[in-house]
Design a protein around this motif. Sequence first.
Motif, short mmCIF file in Angstrom:
data_model
loop_
_atom_site.label_atom_id
_atom_site.label_comp_id
_atom_site.label_asym_id
_atom_site.label_seq_id
_atom_site.Cartn_x
_atom_site.Cartn_y
_atom_site.Cartn_z
N GLU A 187 0.79 -1.24 0.00
CA GLU A 187 0.00 0.00 0.00
C GLU A 187 0.82 1.29 0.00
N PRO A 188 1.80 1.43 0.89
CA PRO A 188 2.55 2.69 0.90
C PRO A 188 3.28 2.94 -0.41
N MET A 189 3.90 1.92 -0.94
CA MET A 189 4.63 2.08 -2.19
C MET A 189 3.69 2.43 -3.34
N ILE A 190 2.56 1.78 -3.34
CA ILE A 190 1.59 2.02 -4.41
C ILE A 190 1.09 3.46 -4.38
N LYS A 191 0.71 3.89 -3.18
CA LYS A 191 0.24 5.27 -3.05
C LYS A 191 1.27 6.24 -3.58
N GLU A 250 9.55 -2.16 5.52
CA GLU A 250 10.12 -0.93 6.09
C GLU A 250 9.37 0.31 5.63
N MET A 251 8.85 0.25 4.41
CA MET A 251 8.01 1.37 3.96
C MET A 251 6.76 1.47 4.81
N HIS A 252 6.24 0.30 5.13
CA HIS A 252 5.04 0.24 5.96
C HIS A 252 5.32 0.80 7.36
N ASN A 253 6.44 0.41 7.91
CA ASN A 253 6.77 0.79 9.28
C ASN A 253 7.22 2.23 9.42
N ASN A 254 7.84 2.71 8.38
CA ASN A 254 8.50 4.00 8.53
C ASN A 254 8.29 4.87 7.31
N PRO A 255 7.08 5.42 7.19
CA PRO A 255 6.73 6.22 6.02
C PRO A 255 7.68 7.40 5.79
N GLU A 256 8.26 7.92 6.88
CA GLU A 256 9.16 9.07 6.70
C GLU A 256 10.36 8.70 5.82
N ARG A 257 10.94 7.55 6.16
CA ARG A 257 12.09 7.10 5.39
C ARG A 257 11.71 6.93 3.93
N PHE A 274 21.50 1.70 8.87
CA PHE A 274 20.30 1.19 8.22
C PHE A 274 19.97 1.99 6.96
N SER A 275 20.08 3.29 7.08
CA SER A 275 19.76 4.15 5.93
C SER A 275 20.59 3.76 4.72
N ILE A 276 21.88 3.52 4.97
CA ILE A 276 22.76 3.15 3.87
C ILE A 276 22.32 1.85 3.22
N VAL A 277 22.03 0.87 4.07
CA VAL A 277 21.58 -0.42 3.55
C VAL A 277 20.26 -0.27 2.80
N PHE A 278 19.34 0.42 3.43
CA PHE A 278 18.00 0.53 2.84
C PHE A 278 18.03 1.26 1.50
N GLU A 279 18.81 2.30 1.46
CA GLU A 279 18.87 3.08 0.22
C GLU A 279 19.40 2.21 -0.91
N LYS A 280 20.50 1.52 -0.63
CA LYS A 280 21.07 0.62 -1.65
C LYS A 280 20.04 -0.39 -2.12
N GLU A 281 19.39 -1.02 -1.16
CA GLU A 281 18.47 -2.10 -1.50
C GLU A 281 17.23 -1.59 -2.21
N SER A 282 16.78 -0.42 -1.82
CA SER A 282 15.57 0.07 -2.46
C SER A 282 15.86 0.52 -3.88
N ILE A 283 17.12 0.87 -4.13
CA ILE A 283 17.51 1.16 -5.51
C ILE A 283 17.57 -0.13 -6.30
N ASN A 284 18.12 -1.14 -5.70
CA ASN A 284 18.16 -2.47 -6.31
C ASN A 284 16.74 -2.98 -6.58
#
Lengths: 208, 208
Positions: A167-171, B107-114, B54-64
């Motif tokens: 949901e968050p990604m889709i939005k 993580e998107m679900h848990n932490n919309p700010e990020r 975490f930010s570093i890991v997440f950013e890399k992975e979300s780009i992947n």
Amino acid sequence: MTATISTEDVIVDAARRVFMQKGFAAARMCDIAQTAGINQALLHYYFRSKDKLFSIVFEKESINFRSDVLQILNSDLPFFQKLRLMIRKDLEKFRSAPFLPMFVLNEMHNNPERMMHIASTSQHDLIFKKFSTLVEQEYKAGNIRKVCPAQLLLSIMGITMFPYLAEPMIKMSMGLNGEAFEKLMEEREEHAISFIEQALLVDQSVAV
Amino acid sequence: MTATISTEDVIVDAARRVFMQKGFAAARMCDIAQTAGINQALLHYYFRSKDKLFSIVFEKESINFRSDVLQILNSDLPFFQKLRLMIRKDLEKFRSAPFLPMFVLNEMHNNPERMMHIASTSQHDLIFKKFSTLVEQEYKAGNIRKVCPAQLLLSIMGITMFPYLAEPMIKMSMGLNGEAFEKLMEEREEHAISFIEQALLVDQSVAV
DNA sequence: GTCTATATTCAGATAGAC
DNA sequence: GTCTATCTGAATATAGAC
């Protein structure tokens, strides 16, 4: 006798909300207490620990999660009716509890041990078996294309659950607010049913 | 000059593994240190805090995670070829990183700010726009059935991602061990492609 | 049963020697 | 850069008054 809600129920309900939104690890007992409108010590008075409280919530929700699909599959409706009904029921459930899929799947992912306990009470294995039998039958009767039952079931579940998992990604990627997303989900039933039926139908005929 | 791996890289890789498996909240710095084969203080020497790491890991992975789908969509291949290629690429990626979908979505679900931060660098919105345009075109050209592009995209993503999001549940309900599950995923590409194509094709013709 | 106050545990972060 | 030892803060859990 007005059914006044017991403190216990208030706590469980608050716990459900907090755990569902944050997951076990990120959920805080003080958040739960606050949500329930009581203090933290009372949580421990009723439920000895965070683990115990979580178990109660998770068990309830995972039972709710395992759909009433089995009854539908065991009914004597025609195959495509069953399909429609199971899609509709699941989408209805998720619309009223959008966090449910992410909550259950995520906790299973994080804590396989807990899952094992659930395994015994769950009916997911029965659903799979029954579903497979039905798909094979329909194929032999020439009503649907050849398809691996396991793959088909995964596709159906993906089609219904994924929007709530993401949901968050889709939005974000579709530029939707809460309202627009809900509208999309309202329209999803029709799409899902016709999409899946179309994928299954043999070329020439159209079964109803 | 043998490319000896820097401590920094060792840490990031260890962090990636631990965060992916447990998520931010449940991950422990000492686990990461242990996985990296160093001690905890060194984590803080290189990366000031758990959040930063975490930010570093997440950013890399979300780009992947944001696939190379955009290039495919922008290519001049015929529509159905694009579809096949994007399904294939995504399934390949998830097979080599099965935790990726759950990690990112959770993580998107848990932490919309990020997530908001990611939004800027992500191309998901571009993918959606381009995809929509293509679907509309194909419909007008009479090559596919009428379908809402947003719904279609959700279905495709659901079909490819869901099995990895629900891996533990699937193994349980279908009675699969790791090997059997992998085999099922090997076979998934074929199912997914034919399922989706079949759902889209207009009754009479078969576009290739 | 419900509260306030407090103890305990644990995880993230720092100090300082080498 | 890397370690051991330690601090700090936060979160779970308990004690004990009412």
